[in-house]
Design an enzyme around this catalytic site. Structure first.
Site, PDB file in Angstrom:
ATOM      1  N   ALA A   3       0.730  -1.352  -0.001  1.00 35.21           N
ATOM      2  CA  ALA A   3       0.171  -0.085  -0.083  1.00 35.21           C
ATOM      3  C   ALA A   3       0.850   1.253  -0.112  1.00 35.21           C
ATOM      4  CB  ALA A   3      -0.692   0.056   1.306  1.00 35.21           C
ATOM      5  N   LYS A   4       2.217   1.148   0.592  1.00 35.68           N
ATOM      6  CA  LYS A   4       3.124   2.459   0.272  1.00 35.68           C
ATOM      7  C   LYS A   4       3.356   2.649  -0.696  1.00 35.68           C
ATOM      8  CE  LYS A   4       3.148   2.513   4.961  1.00 35.68           C
ATOM      9  NZ  LYS A   4       2.780   3.821   5.686  1.00 35.68           N
ATOM     10  N   ASP A   5       3.181   2.064  -1.900  1.00 36.49           N
ATOM     11  CA  ASP A   5       3.862   2.380  -3.396  1.00 36.49           C
ATOM     12  C   ASP A   5       2.670   3.635  -3.526  1.00 36.49           C
ATOM     13  OD1 ASP A   5       5.504   0.278  -3.323  1.00 36.49           O
ATOM     14  OD2 ASP A   5       3.840  -1.062  -4.410  1.00 36.49           O
TER      15      ASP A   5
END
Length: 289
Positions: A3-5
């Site tokens: 999700a950090k992308d």
């Protein structure tokens, strides 16, 4: 992928559009690994370099994949915030300030961290649950995910419950309740990716209804139990959500009428040494992936 992308992409694009970095420059970040990996991959694709500052507690799997992605790695003593000279945040900021054409994306204080989830993750959750979601449960690290998703969902339906999860001893539960950090800051029960002893600027308490605290030991137990039951290895902070449900299920008072979404930000393959090193279930699951 994690999700950090998403915030990684938003922060990089914003920096380029605002001419805060020139072609061929270096993107710098302090990260427990996932945001750093997103920055490394995107930066490389766009012709930039990356330097990621991680704490010594970062899993060896994450460090390996960061290096494979082309990032230069520097290991720091802790991730205790800009006030600590030995922290990932201070060292990253210092590097960017003293090297030409280097830009500190600074996920802990960059508004694009929240914006990414407000513009993408929140709408996708609303659409995919067809507006039936009643509870959103997410780990809290930088605060970007829960703040961005929480803002969007609350705008759609004010009575949606936005719940956070952090390790025992982290200070964000106290900050949410009292509007200030506790006077005494102690080391907290380490769960990689979540928990803080400072309040990040990307943490917006307004849409958040409650933050639960969980034990590291219960989180590890639930990771292994979930793997045994489903064949799916969860990430460390993902397993913390399972530990939260197990610990607080009576207090949560959930029932058949509720649609509860647990936000798993990444995969257990990045935490083998910490969660699954001796797990036959993990080896079996990995062989089928």
């Amino acid at each position: 992928m994690s999700a950090k992308d998403r915030p990684a992409y938003f922060m990089i694009q914003d920096a380029i559009e605002q001419a805060r970095i020139q072609p061929g420059g270096t993107f710098v970040e302090a990260s427990s690994g996932n945001t750093g990996l997103g920055i490394a991959l995107i930066a490389k694709q766009l012709g930039y370099r990356s330097k990621i500052f991680v704490s010594k507690s970062c899993s060896k799997e994450k460090i390996k994949v960061l290096i494979q992605a082309g990032a230069e790695i520097e290991i720091c003593e802790n991730s205790n915030g800009l006030h600590d000279f030995h922290s990932t945040q201070f060292r990253a900021q210092s590097f960017a300030a003293t090297h030409p054409n280097a830009y500190f994306t600074n996920q802990y204080y960059n508004t694009q961290n929240i914006c990414a989830h407000y513009k993408t993750t929140g709408p996708e959750i609303w659409e995919q649950t067809q507006g039936r979601i009643t509870h959103f449960l997410s780990g809290v690290g930088t605060g970007g995910t829960i703040s961005g998703v929480g803002r969007f969902l609350k705008e759609k339906k004010a009575d949606i419950r936005i719940w956070g999860v952090e390790p025992e001893g982290s200070i964000l539960q106290h900050y949410l309740q009292y509007g200030k950090a506790p006077k005494e800051i102690s080391p907290f029960d380490a769960i990689e990716g979540i928990g803080r002893n400072f309040v990040p600027g990307s943490f917006d308490p307004q849409p958040i209804d409650h933050i639960f605290q969980v034990q590291q030991s219960m989180t590890k137990l639930m990771a292994r139990r979930y793997l045994a039951e489903t064949g799916i290895p969860s990430g460390f902070s993902s397993a913390a959500l399972l530990a939260c449900l197990h610990t607080y299920h009576n207090e949560m008072a959930l029932g058949p009428a509720h649609t509860v979404l647990l936000f798993f930000p990444d995969h257990g393959s990045r935490y083998v040494s910490k969660l699954y090193a001796d797990s036959l279930d993990f080896k079996t699951a990995s062989s089928t992936l």
